[in-house]
Design an enzyme around this catalytic site. Structure first.
Site, PDB file in Angstrom:
ATOM      1  N   GLN A 255       1.008  -1.005   0.039  1.00  0.00           N
ATOM      2  CA  GLN A 255      -0.069  -0.133  -0.108  1.00  0.00           C
ATOM      3  C   GLN A 255       0.812   1.055  -0.006  1.00  0.00           C
ATOM      4  O   GLN A 255       1.826   1.447   0.908  1.00  0.00           O
ATOM      5  CB  GLN A 255      -0.927  -0.095   1.165  1.00  0.00           C
ATOM      6  CG  GLN A 255      -1.986  -1.064   1.304  1.00  0.00           C
ATOM      7  CD  GLN A 255      -2.987  -0.965   0.071  1.00  0.00           C
ATOM      8  OE1 GLN A 255      -3.077   0.228  -0.329  1.00  0.00           O
ATOM      9  NE2 GLN A 255      -3.943  -1.894  -0.061  1.00  0.00           N
ATOM     10  N   GLU A 305      -1.873 -15.598  -4.911  1.00  0.00           N
ATOM     11  CA  GLU A 305      -1.391 -14.343  -5.488  1.00  0.00           C
ATOM     12  C   GLU A 305      -0.929 -14.899  -6.949  1.00  0.00           C
ATOM     13  O   GLU A 305      -0.240 -16.109  -7.204  1.00  0.00           O
ATOM     14  CB  GLU A 305      -0.284 -13.959  -4.610  1.00  0.00           C
ATOM     15  CG  GLU A 305       0.466 -12.687  -5.259  1.00  0.00           C
ATOM     16  CD  GLU A 305      -0.262 -11.579  -5.857  1.00  0.00           C
ATOM     17  OE1 GLU A 305      -0.019 -11.208  -6.893  1.00  0.00           O
ATOM     18  OE2 GLU A 305      -1.153 -11.282  -5.208  1.00  0.00           O
ATOM     19  N   ASN A 355      -8.895  -8.634  -2.270  1.00  0.00           N
ATOM     20  CA  ASN A 355      -8.302  -7.488  -2.674  1.00  0.00           C
ATOM     21  C   ASN A 355      -7.647  -7.116  -3.942  1.00  0.00           C
ATOM     22  O   ASN A 355      -6.416  -7.251  -4.030  1.00  0.00           O
ATOM     23  CB  ASN A 355      -7.283  -7.061  -1.279  1.00  0.00           C
ATOM     24  CG  ASN A 355      -6.601  -5.803  -1.529  1.00  0.00           C
ATOM     25  OD1 ASN A 355      -7.237  -4.870  -1.999  1.00  0.00           O
ATOM     26  ND2 ASN A 355      -5.535  -5.368  -0.904  1.00  0.00           N
ATOM     27  N   CYS A 383     -10.492  -0.829  -4.728  1.00  0.00           N
ATOM     28  CA  CYS A 383      -9.876   0.749  -4.823  1.00  0.00           C
ATOM     29  C   CYS A 383     -10.475   1.468  -5.838  1.00  0.00           C
ATOM     30  O   CYS A 383     -10.260   2.532  -6.301  1.00  0.00           O
ATOM     31  CB  CYS A 383      -8.331   0.303  -5.346  1.00  0.00           C
ATOM     32  SG  CYS A 383      -7.959  -0.329  -6.600  1.00  0.00           S
TER      33      CYS A 383
END
Length: 434
Positions: A255, A305, A355, A383
């Site tokens: 982040q 991931e 996310n 986001c």
């Protein structure tokens, strides 16, 4: 603090936006007279209006604006669900009828603890400045280099891009990207040594790591174009919530606002409502931050991931934090999830955290999550909730249809978190239950 106007594209676009000059020509940036009407302060304000358009608003007004924007986004979820099947019986539709179209409770926007100098990562494209100079990023070195810069991928040039990453401790990682063109290995080594010697001479005490990456592609990965460490430590480290330590490599996701990340991860943990019996499935886990922060409160963490370097970082971060109840799977979530879920059939409490990037989750992942009856709680961190993620929301919540036959999720609570002060962007965290 005012920053130099480095990037030609942004500067020209800002002037066009500010004065409505849609026919402003590219070559005019080389005409210094065209820019003489603007002072340095004028250019700074024009650039700020484009990059941080809310900077003139008091911060509390920014937070209220983002709250209102996210209210409208949630209302859009209600509206779009209306068009799918028999939706009137859904709990959140009935809730919206009594609450001005909102499908769930929304908390006030959580502020960033710091509103200035928040970024721990800056990406600088080499380009023409307002003064007409082609070499305007790490310019002292570039102006001494015999090699040209790359303004356009098709037009040649050697020096392409510079990324600077920092942490709260003050460590600095610099990553320089180049296009090798037709230079020999010996010629490349010469210019790499010149770059290294320049930074060592002028900024040795300020730089922790200096990397270079050769790339002949528009986009690349660490696997296709490995990073080469020219000087210093291979990694820098950052702490989250004053407790958890994370390793940051040149291309790993972290982040960009560290102090606000503390707020974000605490918000996610509070919404997940996990117990010692919970298996947490962390989708798009990056370097493992969310799962590691929550590992001590759950039975097991499974991270998924795509980027292999990030998976390596996640595994090491787990060791750094003495986390022994986690595993990390590398690959596309839409391929891993369908095979993973049947193996969790005996788990009594599965909580998913997603996310994803701005593009949201692949439709196959959403279908798998929706159709897996063992998942009753899902926290979605977005986001860009007004973008592709909105389709994800409606697929999770709509009445059962052919491919989405599992019980629909219900949005329970939404929390905006301001990770990007002075901009229009804001993270939105939504808890879905069924």
């Amino acid at each position: 603090m005012k920053q130099p106007i480095y990037m030609y594209v942004i500067t020209v676009q800002c002037v066009q936006h500010h004065h409505g000059k849609g026919n402003f020509k590219r070559q005019s940036c080389f005409n210094q007279q065209a820019w003489s009407q603007y002072s340095e302060e004028d250019l700074f304000k024009i650039l700020s209006d484009a990059v941080t358009p809310l900077w003139r608003l008091p911060y509390q007004q920014q937070l209220q604006l983002k709250y209102s924007v996210n209210q409208d986004i949630l209302r859009l979820l209600t509206q779009r669900t209306h068009y799918i099947g028999d939706s009137e019986h859904l709990d959140f539709i009935q809730f919206s009828n009594k609450n001005d179209g909102l499908p769930c409770v929304i908390e006030n926007t959580k502020p960033s603890p710091q509103t200035e100098s928040t970024r721990n990562k800056c990406e600088l494209s080499v380009g023409v400045g307002y003064h007409g100079d082609r070499k305007t990023v790490y310019e002292k070195f570039l102006r001494s280099s015999s090699l040209d810069v790359m303004l356009d991928f098709q037009d040649g040039g050697f020096w392409r891009h510079c990324t600077v990453r920092t942490n709260l401790k003050g460590d600095v990682m610099v990553v320089v990207k180049i296009h090798p063109q037709n230079l020999s290995k010996d010629e490349l080594r010469k210019h790499k040594d010149e770059l290294k010697n320049h930074f060592l001479h002028s900024l040795k005490n300020d730089i922790t790591s200096l990397y270079i990456q050769e790339s002949i592609h528009m986009r690349e990965t660490h696997e296709s174009c490995p990073y080469e460490l020219l000087y210093g430590e291979p990694y820098i480290y950052e702490k989250i919530l004053n407790k958890f330590k994370f390793r940051i490599s040149p291309d790993s996701f972290f982040q960009t606002n560290t102090l606000a990340a503390n707020v974000l991860y605490k918000t996610i943990k509070d919404l997940c409502q996990v117990t010692n019996d919970t298996t947490l499935v962390d989708i798009c886990c990056g370097t493992g931050t969310i799962g590691i922060v929550m590992a001590e409160s759950v039975k097991k963490v499974i991270g998924i991931e795509l980027i292999s370097q990030a998976v390596d970082d996640a595994k090491l971060n787990a060791k750094l934090n003495n986390v022994t109840n986690s595993e990390y799977l590398c690959g596309r979530a839409e391929r891993i999830i369908p095979d993973l879920m049947p193996t969790l059939v005996n788990e009594t409490d599965i909580v998913a955290v997603v996310n994803p990037g701005r593009a949201g989750l692949h439709s196959k992942v959403i279908r798998t999550l929706r159709n897996c009856e063992f998942i009753n709680d899902l926290v979605y961190v977005s986001c860009k909730p007004q973008g592709e993620a909105m389709k994800n929301f409606t697929d999770l919540c709509c009445p059962p249809i052919k491919k989405l036959y599992g019980r629909p999720f219900t949005p329970i609570k939404a929390v905006p978190v301001d990770m990007f002060p002075h901009t229009n962007h804001c993270e939105l965290v939504i808890l879905f239950e069924r």
